[in-house]
Write an enzyme that holds these catalytic residues in place. Structure first.
Site, PDB file in Angstrom:
ATOM      1  CB  CYS A 115     105.892  44.125  70.508  1.00 19.85           C
ATOM      2  SG  CYS A 115     104.509  44.230  69.367  1.00 19.85           S
ATOM      3  CD  GLU A 137     106.076  46.116  66.535  1.00 20.81           C
ATOM      4  OE1 GLU A 137     106.063  45.270  67.470  1.00 20.81           O
ATOM      5  OE2 GLU A 137     105.165  46.255  65.709  1.00 20.81           O
TER       6      GLU A 137
END
Length: 528
Positions: free
Chosen positions: A299, A265
């Site tokens: 994020c 990720e």
């Protein structure tokens, strides 16, 4: 001033974070007795916080050896027993959450409400995988090559030892959240949390061992990637990494050389689209929640905001008003809305991105400056208009409390602008006509898209996969994918009576004709 002065008094460490308690957590690091030490500081004040041992490549190699020795017994442990351990961990996280909240705030500088989201996330994750692992891992019958005659079963075996490299911004969610499904799948884990927030990760490790997880099954090392990164890759049967796109590319290349799997990720430049029929007040409140959680160091937070021309001015007025009312400061309670950045380098990045944009013609609608009066790493929540491609933050991730706002004339234009990025992690769409908003959501190049919500709806839907497209990464966490990626799939097919080889006494040409007629019959009957 664009924000209130709440939190001007610098926060002292909570009484729960005694040197003795922090020292006990530090002993959980897999490092030699004579290891070098590294100090961390609290973002709220810059005061010393932790003194941690630093792991060497030899320490990492030793951790893998112990993890591999322990993994076989752990894999043989019935899933029901793993479930009991994980549910006990779930209970301990909730019972002892005040300790975690204090640690997360002290290490990351985030607000207590943002820290509690991590506690909630780990409780949900632990409960989900504890109760789903048996179903996901159990042998499954699959369609055989020849109906009735081929008995086919799909099995899943643990990879072995998983390396987890977790970041500083969400120290509980990213540390425990990725270890939980790996452990439930029967793997051992060797993890490197970011040094700045290692105490929170070590706290999760301590609770998991208190819940009766065997000690060597989950271990943690501390150190710079440049020092121990090669050892972490060399020992891994699978890599789980959360961090920058540049680092993710290196890990993917190295994993490819070793022919092991990796889930990554990575970065994002996430977009929010406000449709013309959106409720302006709700969308403005939602935009604050989307852009500034953990001071924008998330994020999936929003850095680009696209607003329909018809409501642009009204929305901007409402959004600016709410951002200017954000209570900025450091407090170990729920009295503030946004906390501090975590590291000096992050403050430098945020400041340089905003200064570059302003110098090239961007307009500051709210915020726009650091707040050293509150603490060394505070920066105001910031809205910029008139951002152009010549500005650094136009297409580069800032990872801070800064959002650029743009107007659009048509939905086609909004979708095109939102998708004009190599990243594809998260997005948000706001509109009263939710069926229409969902159609727009389906056109966005992002792994998760939230309708009338910032990010929590998709992130919290733990039964559904979460991850990035493009430069935002590979693989998925959550859902079935989040556990099965830590396994090796195996097909066991038992052929009974007759296979594809011609039986005795039947010629190859005749057998070919027989099979052809059989295939046509199966097609007619609708058999898959």
């Amino acid at each position: 001033m664009t924000t209130t002065d709440t939190g001007r008094v610098k926060a002292a460490l909570p009484t729960s974070l005694t040197p003795a308690r922090l020292g006990r957590l530090a002993t959980l690091v897999a490092a030699g007795a004579r290891a070098q030490r590294v100090a961390t500081t609290s973002p709220f004040t810059g005061a010393p916080l932790a003194d941690l041992p630093v792991s060497t490549p030899d320490d990492v190699e030793d951790a893998f050896a112990r993890a591999r020795a322990a993994q076989a017994a752990w894999a043989a442990t019935p899933v029901a027993d793993r479930k009991r351990i994980m549910l006990r961990f779930h209970d301990l996280v909730l019972q002892r959450q005040e300790e975690a909240l204090d640690l997360m705030q002290a290490e990351s500088g985030k607000t207590r409400r943002d820290a509690f989201l991590e506690v909630s996330d780990i409780a949900i994750t632990a409960r989900y995988y504890a109760r789903s692992a048996r179903r996901l891992l159990s042998p499954k019958r699959r369609k055989g090559a020849i109906p009735v005659l081929t008995h086919t079963t799909e099995l899943h075996h643990p990879k072995g030892v998983v390396t987890v490299i977790s970041p500083w911004n969400y120290p509980l969610s990213m540390a425990a959240g990725d270890a939980i499904p790996a452990l439930m799948a029967g793997n051992a884990v060797v993890q490197k949390p970011d040094t700045q927030t290692a105490l929170t990760a070590l706290w999760a490790l301590a609770l998991m061992r208190e819940a009766d997880l065997p000690a060597d099954v989950w271990q943690m090392v501390v150190g710079r990637g440049s020092s121990i990164g090669d050892a972490l890759m060399a020992g891994a049967d699978y890599m789980m990494f959360t961090g920058s796109t540049a680092s993710g590319r290196r890990i993917a290349r190295n994993a490819g050389e070793r022919l092991i799997g990796a889930s990554l990720e990575l970065g994002g430049k996430n977009a929010m689209i406000v449709l013309a029929d959106a409720d302006i007040e709700k969308a403005a409140v939602g935009a604050v929640a989307a852009c500034f959680p953990s001071a924008g160091q998330l994020c999936v937070s929003i850095e680009r905001l696209y607003v329909a021309d018809e409501i642009h001015d009204a929305f901007v007025t409402a959004f600016v008003e709410r951002v200017r009312a954000v209570r900025l400061g450091g407090a170990y309670d729920f009295s503030v809305d946004m906390g501090s950045l975590t590291t000096p380098s992050q403050l430098e990045t945020v400041s340089s991105h905003v200064d570059d944009a302003v110098s090239k013609g961007a307009t500051v609608l709210a915020g726009g400056k650091a707040r050293p009066d509150l603490g060394p790493l505070f920066y105001e929540p910031t809205i910029l208009a008139h951002v152009t491609p010549q500005m650094t933050l136009f297409d580069r991730e800032t990872f801070g409390p800064v959002v650029s706002i743009y107007r659009y004339r048509s939905v086609e234009e909004a979708v095109e602008m939102a998708n004009a990025t190599p990243y594809g992690l998260n997005a948000s769409v706001w509109g009263r006509n939710t069926a229409r908003a969902r159609k727009v959501a389906g056109r966005l190049h992002a792994g998760t898209v939230n309708v009338n919500e910032a990010f929590a709806a998709a992130w919290g839907s733990i039964d559904a996969p979460m991850g990035g497209m493009g430069d935002s990464g590979l693989g998925r966490r959550h859902g079935a994918d989040g556990l099965l990626k830590y396994t090796e799939a195996q097909t066991v097919a038992h052929q009974r009576l007759q296979g594809f080889t011609a039986p005795r006494g039947v010629g190859h040409e005749q057998w070919t004709q027989i099979l052809t007629r059989a295939f046509k019959t199966l097609r007619t009957l609708g058999v898959r």
